[in-house]
Motif scaffolding. Structure first.
Motif, mmCIF file in Angstrom:
data_model
loop_
_atom_site.group_PDB
_atom_site.id
_atom_site.type_symbol
_atom_site.label_atom_id
_atom_site.label_comp_id
_atom_site.label_asym_id
_atom_site.label_seq_id
_atom_site.Cartn_x
_atom_site.Cartn_y
_atom_site.Cartn_z
ATOM 1 N N VAL A 58 0.724 -1.203 0.012
ATOM 2 C CA VAL A 58 -0.095 -0.091 -0.090
ATOM 3 C C VAL A 58 0.812 1.207 0.042
ATOM 4 C CG1 VAL A 58 -2.021 -0.971 1.165
ATOM 5 C CG2 VAL A 58 -0.236 -0.054 2.549
ATOM 6 N N ASN A 59 2.252 1.117 0.012
ATOM 7 C CA ASN A 59 3.007 2.280 -0.022
ATOM 8 C C ASN A 59 3.019 2.902 -1.695
ATOM 9 O OD1 ASN A 59 4.507 -0.249 -0.617
ATOM 10 N ND2 ASN A 59 6.160 1.127 -1.042
ATOM 11 N N ARG A 60 2.459 1.889 -2.344
ATOM 12 C CA ARG A 60 2.357 2.408 -4.004
ATOM 13 C C ARG A 60 0.683 2.477 -4.181
ATOM 14 N NH1 ARG A 60 7.391 3.619 -5.672
ATOM 15 N NH2 ARG A 60 8.966 2.268 -5.246
ATOM 16 N N TYR A 61 0.538 3.394 -5.248
ATOM 17 C CA TYR A 61 -0.678 3.570 -5.557
ATOM 18 C C TYR A 61 -1.317 2.076 -6.342
ATOM 19 C CZ TYR A 61 -0.662 8.705 -5.067
ATOM 20 O OH TYR A 61 -0.502 9.873 -4.611
ATOM 21 N N PRO A 62 -2.633 2.106 -6.313
ATOM 22 C CA PRO A 62 -2.922 0.739 -6.767
ATOM 23 C C PRO A 62 -3.472 0.716 -8.451
ATOM 24 C CG PRO A 62 -5.006 2.344 -6.010
ATOM 25 C CD PRO A 62 -3.450 2.709 -5.434
ATOM 26 N N ASP A 63 -3.525 -0.008 -9.045
ATOM 27 C CA ASP A 63 -3.588 0.046 -10.226
ATOM 28 C C ASP A 63 -4.929 0.794 -10.758
ATOM 29 O OD1 ASP A 63 -4.264 -0.771 -13.178
ATOM 30 O OD2 ASP A 63 -4.889 -2.596 -12.802
ATOM 31 N N ARG A 64 -4.645 1.871 -11.292
ATOM 32 C CA ARG A 64 -5.654 2.939 -11.823
ATOM 33 C C ARG A 64 -6.766 2.399 -12.531
ATOM 34 N NH1 ARG A 64 -2.756 6.843 -13.806
ATOM 35 N NH2 ARG A 64 -2.826 5.865 -15.810
ATOM 36 N N GLU A 65 -6.560 1.608 -13.242
ATOM 37 C CA GLU A 65 -7.373 0.958 -14.166
ATOM 38 C C GLU A 65 -8.063 -0.044 -13.727
ATOM 39 O OE1 GLU A 65 -8.547 2.675 -16.681
ATOM 40 O OE2 GLU A 65 -6.998 4.086 -16.302
ATOM 41 N N PHE A 66 -7.886 -0.849 -12.561
ATOM 42 C CA PHE A 66 -8.074 -2.065 -12.024
ATOM 43 C C PHE A 66 -8.488 -3.065 -12.959
ATOM 44 C CE2 PHE A 66 -11.530 1.251 -12.284
ATOM 45 C CZ PHE A 66 -12.531 0.460 -12.821
ATOM 46 N N THR A 67 -7.381 -3.398 -13.536
ATOM 47 C CA THR A 67 -7.471 -4.397 -14.906
ATOM 48 C C THR A 67 -8.006 -5.520 -14.466
ATOM 49 O OG1 THR A 67 -5.670 -3.113 -15.752
ATOM 50 C CG2 THR A 67 -6.072 -5.221 -16.762
ATOM 51 N N GLU A 68 -7.364 -5.962 -13.489
ATOM 52 C CA GLU A 68 -7.827 -7.495 -12.827
ATOM 53 C C GLU A 68 -9.328 -7.848 -12.352
ATOM 54 O OE1 GLU A 68 -6.166 -11.017 -10.069
ATOM 55 O OE2 GLU A 68 -5.160 -9.263 -10.027
ATOM 56 N N LEU A 69 -9.782 -6.774 -11.641
ATOM 57 C CA LEU A 69 -10.965 -6.865 -11.358
ATOM 58 C C LEU A 69 -11.836 -6.643 -12.197
ATOM 59 C CD1 LEU A 69 -13.085 -6.707 -9.051
ATOM 60 C CD2 LEU A 69 -12.775 -3.975 -8.788
ATOM 61 N N ARG A 70 -11.680 -5.822 -13.253
ATOM 62 C CA ARG A 70 -12.525 -5.721 -14.366
ATOM 63 C C ARG A 70 -12.808 -7.106 -15.447
ATOM 64 N NH1 ARG A 70 -10.392 -0.480 -17.466
ATOM 65 N NH2 ARG A 70 -12.271 -0.265 -18.823
ATOM 66 N N THR A 71 -11.425 -7.554 -15.357
ATOM 67 C CA THR A 71 -11.726 -8.977 -16.133
ATOM 68 C C THR A 71 -12.530 -9.770 -15.252
ATOM 69 O OG1 THR A 71 -9.284 -8.548 -16.943
ATOM 70 C CG2 THR A 71 -10.164 -10.831 -17.034
ATOM 71 N N ALA A 72 -12.418 -9.917 -13.937
ATOM 72 C CA ALA A 72 -13.221 -10.962 -13.179
ATOM 73 C C ALA A 72 -14.560 -10.468 -13.107
ATOM 74 C CB ALA A 72 -12.724 -10.712 -11.585
ATOM 75 N N LEU A 73 -14.926 -9.144 -13.530
ATOM 76 C CA LEU A 73 -16.283 -8.680 -13.235
ATOM 77 C C LEU A 73 -16.991 -8.976 -14.636
ATOM 78 C CD1 LEU A 73 -15.949 -5.005 -11.579
ATOM 79 C CD2 LEU A 73 -17.566 -7.122 -10.687
ATOM 80 N N ALA A 74 -16.175 -8.845 -15.731
ATOM 81 C CA ALA A 74 -16.698 -9.344 -17.139
ATOM 82 C C ALA A 74 -16.870 -10.940 -16.996
ATOM 83 C CB ALA A 74 -15.705 -8.968 -17.940
ATOM 84 N N GLY A 75 -16.131 -11.324 -16.269
ATOM 85 C CA GLY A 75 -16.241 -13.164 -16.481
ATOM 86 C C GLY A 75 -17.491 -13.490 -15.610
ATOM 87 N N TYR A 76 -17.726 -12.577 -14.515
ATOM 88 C CA TYR A 76 -18.997 -12.810 -13.923
ATOM 89 C C TYR A 76 -20.327 -12.371 -14.567
ATOM 90 C CZ TYR A 76 -22.804 -12.235 -10.370
ATOM 91 O OH TYR A 76 -23.906 -12.356 -9.820
ATOM 92 N N LEU A 77 -20.195 -11.361 -15.310
ATOM 93 C CA LEU A 77 -21.205 -10.913 -16.074
ATOM 94 C C LEU A 77 -21.813 -11.988 -17.117
ATOM 95 C CD1 LEU A 77 -21.174 -7.293 -15.999
ATOM 96 C CD2 LEU A 77 -22.718 -8.409 -14.715
#
Length: 363
Positions: A58-77
Motif C-alpha cells: 500500500v505504499n504504492r498507488y493501486p492499479d488505476r484501471e483495476f485491470t484484474e478486477l474488470r476482467t473478473a467482473l466481465a467474467g462474472y457478468l
C-alpha cells in the motif's frame, strides 16, 4: 456554535438532508436491504489473505484501471461483456455519480419513475442536474407505453431505470427497457442492484447492450454478494461510455484493498451466491403470510417486500422497533418495507406483524 445554515453553502442545497436510513443496534435489522447472511468462513479467510497481501504494497498507488478486477467482473457478468466494457467504483452510488458527472450537470435533466431509489435525486442535485420524475402504472408497474411517453415529454439527458425497483421491488420487463433505450436520445442506465434475486429465468438488460452505445447496466456487490461493507459497485456499457466516466473519476479511486477484497469475493461467486435461493424463499414466505394476515404485498423481484394496508405505518414501525425489529418506513402512505432475512429473522418479523393484522381475530 456554527450551524449549517450559517455557512455559504450552495443555494440549491439549503434545506436538504443527507441520505440515510434510521440506524439502531437491534437483534433483527431488516431495514436497508442488506444480505443478512454472513460470508462463508472459507471465503472470508481467502479474502483476508488477499487483503493482507495487498497491504504489503500500500505504499504504492493501486492499479488505476483495476485491470484484474474488470476482467473478473466481465467474467462474472457473461453475455459477451469484455473487460473494456466494465467500470467499477466505491459502491454503485459512486458509479451512478460518475454517470451524472459525465452526462448530466447544469442545464441537463435526469428522469426517473417515482417512487424509486431516493439517491437518484440526491445524486442529481449534487451534480447540478435537474431531476424530474414521472408516474408509474397501477401497483407501481411500469409499462413500455408509460415509460416512453415520459421520455418523449421530458426529453431527458439521462434516464434512470431501477430494475427491480427500489423501494417497491417491482420487476421491470425487457420490453420496457428496450422501448426506453430506443426512444431516449441520452444515456439510459438500468440499475440492476437486486437482479440476482429476480425469479429464475428472468433476463438481465445485459442482453440488450449490443448495438446500444448509450445504454449502461449498473450492478452492486452489496446485496446478493453480502458485501455491503466493502463498497463495490460496477457498470457494463459500451467502451466509449466507460471512457467518458474516466474523465470524472478521482485519481486511484478504487483502493488496492477494495480491489483485493472484490477479487476474493468474485473468485468464490458460487459460494457467495449460495444463499440467494434461500433469501428468495423467505421473500415469498413474507409475501404469502402478509397477504394471509390481510396486508397487501406488492410484486417483488428483489430481496425485500413492500406491503400496503398498514393503518398507521409510523406507529407500526415504532412498535416493531420496541420489540427489536427494525424495518423501513419509506414514506409511501399506508405502506412499510421489510428485507427478506434469514428464516429466524423472518419468523420474528411475521410473528410481530400478526398483532397489527387487518384480519386479526380478537380473542
Amino acid at each position: 456554535m456554527t450551524h449549517l445554515e450559517d455557512l455559504p453553502i450552495r443555494a440549491d442545497l439549503r434545506g436538504k438532508t443527507p441520505y440515510g436510513a434510521p440506524q439502531a443496534v437491534v437483534p433483527v435489522a431488516l431495514n436497508v436491504n442488506e444480505n443478512t447472511h454472513p460470508i462463508p468462513e472459507v471465503v472470508a479467510h481467502d479474502i483476508v489473505a488477499r487483503v493482507a497481501a495487498a497491504v504489503i504494497g500500500v505504499n504504492r498507488y493501486p492499479d488505476r484501471e483495476f485491470t484484474e478486477l474488470r476482467t473478473a467482473l466481465a467474467g462474472y457478468l457473461g453475455h459477451g461483456v469484455r473487460p473494456e466494457q466494465v467500470w467499477a467504483a466505491n459502491g454503485s452510488n459512486e458509479v451512478l455519480q460518475h454517470v451524472l458527472q459525465a452526462f448530466g450537470g447544469p442545464g441537463r435533466t435526469a428522469l426517473g419513475f417515482a417512487p424509486t431509489y431516493s439517491m437518484y435525486g440526491l445524486l442529481a442535485a449534487g451534480t447540478g442536474t435537474a431531476w424530474v420524475t414521472a408516474g408509474r402504472d397501477e401497483a407501481f408497474e411500469l409499462s413500455p407505453e408509460t415509460a416512453v411517453a415520459a421520455v418523449r415529454e421530458h426529453d431527458p439527458d439521462i434516464v434512470l431505470l431501477c430494475a427491480p425497483n427500489n423501494p417497491t421491488g417491482t420487476p421491470l420487463s425487457l420490453e420496457t427497457v428496450r422501448a426506453v433505450a430506443d426512444a431516449a436520445r441520452g444515456i439510459v442506465v438500468v440499475d440492476e442492484a437486486y437482479i440476482e434475486f429476480a425469479d429464475p429465468g428472468s433476463e438481465s438488460a445485459l442482453t440488450l447492450l449490443a448495438g446500444r452505445p448509450r445504454l449502461a447496466i449498473s450492478r452492486t456487490m452489496s446485496k446478493a454478494f453480502a458485501f455491503a461493507g466493502a463498497r463495490v459497485g460496477y457498470l457494463a456499457a459500451d467502451p466509449a461510455l466507460v471512457d467518458a466516466l474516466r474523465l470524472v473519476r478521482l485519481p486511484y479511486h478504487l483502493s488496492a484493498i477494495t480491489q483485493a477484497a472484490a477479487l476474493g469475493a468474485l473468485a468464490h461467486a458460487r459460494e457467495m451466491l449460495a444463499m440467494v435461493d434461500e433469501i428468495r424463499g423467505q421473500r415469498e414466505r413474507i409475501s404469502a403470510e402478509l397477504e394471509r394476515l390481510g396486508f397487501r404485498p406488492y410484486r417483488s423481484g428483489a430481496n425485500f417486500v413492500l406491503f400496503g394496508g398498514v393503518e398507521d405505518p409510523h406507529a407500526t414501525f415504532e412498535a416493531l422497533l420496541a420489540r427489536g425489529i427494525l424495518i423501513r418506513d419509506v414514506g409511501l402512505p399506508g405502506s412499510l418495507r421489510v428485507t427478506a432475512g434469514t428464516e429466524t429473522e423472518t419468523t420474528a418479523f411475521l410473528e410481530a406483524m400478526a398483532a397489527f393484522a387487518p384480519n386479526r381475530i380478537e380473542a
